[in-house]
Design a protein around this motif. Structure first.
Motif, PDB file in Angstrom:
ATOM      1  N   LYS A 118       0.837  -1.188   0.000  1.00 31.23           N
ATOM      2  CA  LYS A 118       0.000   0.000   0.000  1.00 31.23           C
ATOM      3  C   LYS A 118       0.875   1.243   0.000  1.00 31.23           C
ATOM      4  CE  LYS A 118      -3.851  -2.154   2.450  1.00 31.23           C
ATOM      5  NZ  LYS A 118      -4.749  -2.066   3.635  1.00 31.23           N
ATOM      6  N   LYS A 126     -13.587   4.719  -1.228  1.00 24.53           N
ATOM      7  CA  LYS A 126     -13.298   3.308  -1.452  1.00 24.53           C
ATOM      8  C   LYS A 126     -12.481   2.732  -0.303  1.00 24.53           C
ATOM      9  CE  LYS A 126     -11.251   0.190  -4.852  1.00 24.53           C
ATOM     10  NZ  LYS A 126     -10.536   0.111  -6.170  1.00 24.53           N
ATOM     11  N   ALA A 127     -11.491   3.488   0.151  1.00 23.74           N
ATOM     12  CA  ALA A 127     -10.680   3.011   1.271  1.00 23.74           C
ATOM     13  C   ALA A 127     -11.500   2.874   2.524  1.00 23.74           C
ATOM     14  CB  ALA A 127      -9.508   3.979   1.498  1.00 23.74           C
ATOM     15  N   ALA A 165     -14.668   2.213   2.644  1.00 22.57           N
ATOM     16  CA  ALA A 165     -15.532   1.052   2.488  1.00 22.57           C
ATOM     17  C   ALA A 165     -14.765  -0.263   2.721  1.00 22.57           C
ATOM     18  CB  ALA A 165     -16.165   1.058   1.091  1.00 22.57           C
ATOM     19  N   GLU A 166     -13.503  -0.331   2.223  1.00 28.24           N
ATOM     20  CA  GLU A 166     -12.712  -1.543   2.443  1.00 28.24           C
ATOM     21  C   GLU A 166     -12.366  -1.741   3.910  1.00 28.24           C
ATOM     22  OE1 GLU A 166      -9.343  -1.086  -0.021  1.00 28.24           O
ATOM     23  OE2 GLU A 166     -10.402  -1.540  -1.915  1.00 28.24           O
ATOM     24  N   ASN A 167     -12.115  -0.673   4.618  1.00 27.36           N
ATOM     25  CA  ASN A 167     -11.791  -0.781   6.034  1.00 27.36           C
ATOM     26  C   ASN A 167     -12.996  -1.247   6.839  1.00 27.36           C
ATOM     27  OD1 ASN A 167      -9.167   0.055   5.569  1.00 27.36           O
ATOM     28  ND2 ASN A 167      -9.671   2.235   5.889  1.00 27.36           N
ATOM     29  N   ASN A 168     -14.191  -0.824   6.408  1.00 29.44           N
ATOM     30  CA  ASN A 168     -15.404  -1.235   7.106  1.00 29.44           C
ATOM     31  C   ASN A 168     -15.749  -2.683   6.754  1.00 29.44           C
ATOM     32  OD1 ASN A 168     -15.589   1.285   8.214  1.00 29.44           O
ATOM     33  ND2 ASN A 168     -16.921   2.098   6.570  1.00 29.44           N
TER      34      ASN A 168
END
Length: 480
Positions: A172, A474-475, A477-480
């Motif tokens: 990342k 987007k980040a 949403a991915e963390n959630n």
């Protein structure tokens, strides 16, 4: 039994010599007698060498060695090792030399097991000269055709299959630090200076190209004399202002009235004269060319009125005398005509030398201004850590603001002057609209170009901000 060829002792029942391969012929055993001659084995050696010369392939040096004295040969108790003979063409099985008798056609070579030579019988009756005979082993004949070298087959090493590549772990990207408020404030200050220098660059470039003396003179020559003289100046028509200021009625002894004076001016080279004067002023002030172009009342009378004397005769049917020209000159001096047209007087009223304007509008100055603008733009990018989001934002603001100012100023010269002249009918707006049309066109072009650049930067800024928001969403949403 003794071989006649090599002198080797053989068994009594042997057919071929086991040493040299010669055929053994049966003869009655010789009587034992005493050899009174000196003991010598040289005849036997010479016979062996002669019979086996081709088989043994002895060199001349080796033959000489064998022909030495018997005492020297007998003194060597070891077997003489002859060098390996040169290979010959005959097959390996051939053991007969050319000097040896060939067996009969129907006879087959004898094949017999290797026989051990029996011990020599003790000779008690006499001396056996073969008791110490040296035995020279017969070397096998080798073929001259050398066998081909063994083919070494190189077996390629078995390559083990490469291991499957490990799946790369997506690293990342490290989150860059945000640009702080202090940097943004400094970038804003630099942007203000950038706008000022960019505005100065745009104006000087437009004036240098669109308002030079030659362009203004050409525009002045195209002025409509009637419109110009009919325009308002100081609350009345320009023609009447000139008529009263010069005292033209008195100078012509009442021959010229206001109406006839206007017609007189239209028949003169009034526009051409105005263009020549304007060119001299602009070339001196902006271009830095020539000497002081200031004109006085005397210059005006001599260069314009006296030059158009024919027009006065045609219109008034009167020729102005010298006293009339002197009267016009005095009247113009009373009206401060010379001071109004003096460059030195302009400098005194403004507080600085007007002629130094030429330095500001030189191409050197324009280049310096352009370099400063570029330097300030780079400085702005460095302050915000070259972040595209902030760089495009500040650049977009700079070019948009300056481009809008320059574009509006150009439109004001063209459209604004025309509108103002329509409502006020002032001669100044008419002259600005006509004489400075190329200048206004340059301002509009430069301003439009800067607006386009500003639009591109602002569009890029919005796109970057939009992508950043999508990436952040987007980040999250991915963390959630």
């Amino acid at each position: 039994m003794i071989c006649k060829k090599c002198g080797s002792e053989m068994p009594d029942d042997a057919i071929f010599c086991t040493e040299c391969g010669a055929r053994i012929e049966t003869e009655p055993a010789p009587d034992v007698h005493t050899d009174d001659e000196p003991t010598s084995i040289l005849p036997h050696l010479e016979e062996v060498i002669a019979s086996n010369e081709e088989t043994l392939s002895l060199t001349s040096g080796e033959a000489d060695l064998l022909s030495d004295e018997p005492a020297e040969i007998l003194s060597n108790s070891e077997t003489i090792e002859l060098p390996e003979p040169e290979p010959v063409q005959e097959p390996v099985t051939a053991v007969f030399s050319a000097s040896q008798p060939k067996p009969e056609e129907n006879e087959k070579p004898a094949s017999f097991p290797k026989q051990e030579a029996p011990a020599a019988p003790m000779n008690t009756s006499g001396f056996n000269d073969n008791s110490n005979t040296m035995k020279i082993p017969v070397q096998p004949v080798q073929s001259s055709i050398a066998p081909p070298p063994p083919v070494q087959q190189t077996v390629p090493p078995v390559q083990e299959p490469a291991p499957a590549p490990m799946p790369k772990q997506e690293e990342k990207p490290k989150a860059r630090k945000k640009v702080g408020g202090g940097r943004l404030f400094r970038a804003s200050l630099v942007t203000i200076f950038t706008m000022l220098f960019l505005l100065a660059f745009s104006l000087t470039l437009a004036v240098k190209i669109g308002a030079n003396g030659s362009v203004v003179r050409k525009r002045a020559e195209k002025l409509d004399a009637s419109t110009t003289l009919s325009a308002q100046f100081d609350g009345k028509e320009l023609a009447k202002t000139l008529y009263d200021s010069m005292g033209f009625r008195t100078a012509t002894r009442g021959a010229a009235d206001e109406g006839s004076f206007k017609k007189y001016m239209m028949n003169t080279d009034f526009c051409e004269y105005a263009g020549r004067v304007a060119k001299d002023y602009i070339d001196y002030i902006i271009g830095g060319k020539g000497s002081d172009p200031s004109i006085t009342a005397e210059d005006f009378v001599n260069d314009f009125l006296r030059s158009n004397e024919k027009a006065a005769v045609k219109e008034f049917d009167y020729s102005i005398t010298d006293d009339g020209y002197e009267l016009i000159e005095k009247n113009l001096e009373k009206d401060n005509f010379s001071d109004a047209m003096s460059v030195k007087e302009w400098s005194r009223n403004l507080g600085f030398d007007v002629s130094r304007f030429s330095y500001a509008f030189s191409f050197i100055t324009i280049g310096i201004l352009a370099a400063l603008v570029i330097l300030l733009l780079i400085w702005t990018a460095v302050i915000v850590d070259k972040r595209a989001k902030h760089v495009t934002g500040f650049f977009g603001s700079t070019f948009t603001v300056v481009g809008l100012i320059v574009f509006v100023l150009g439109l004001a010269v063209i459209v604004g002057s025309a509108i103002a002249f329509t409502f006020t009918h002032n001669v100044g707006f008419y002259l600005a609209e006509s004489l400075f049309l190329p200048l206004s066109a340059m301002l509009v072009i430069i301003g439009a170009a800067e607006l386009v650049l500003g639009f591109i930067f602002r569009k890029s800024h919005k796109a970057i901000v939009r992508r950043a928001k999508k990436a952040a969403a987007k980040a999250a949403a991915e963390n959630n």
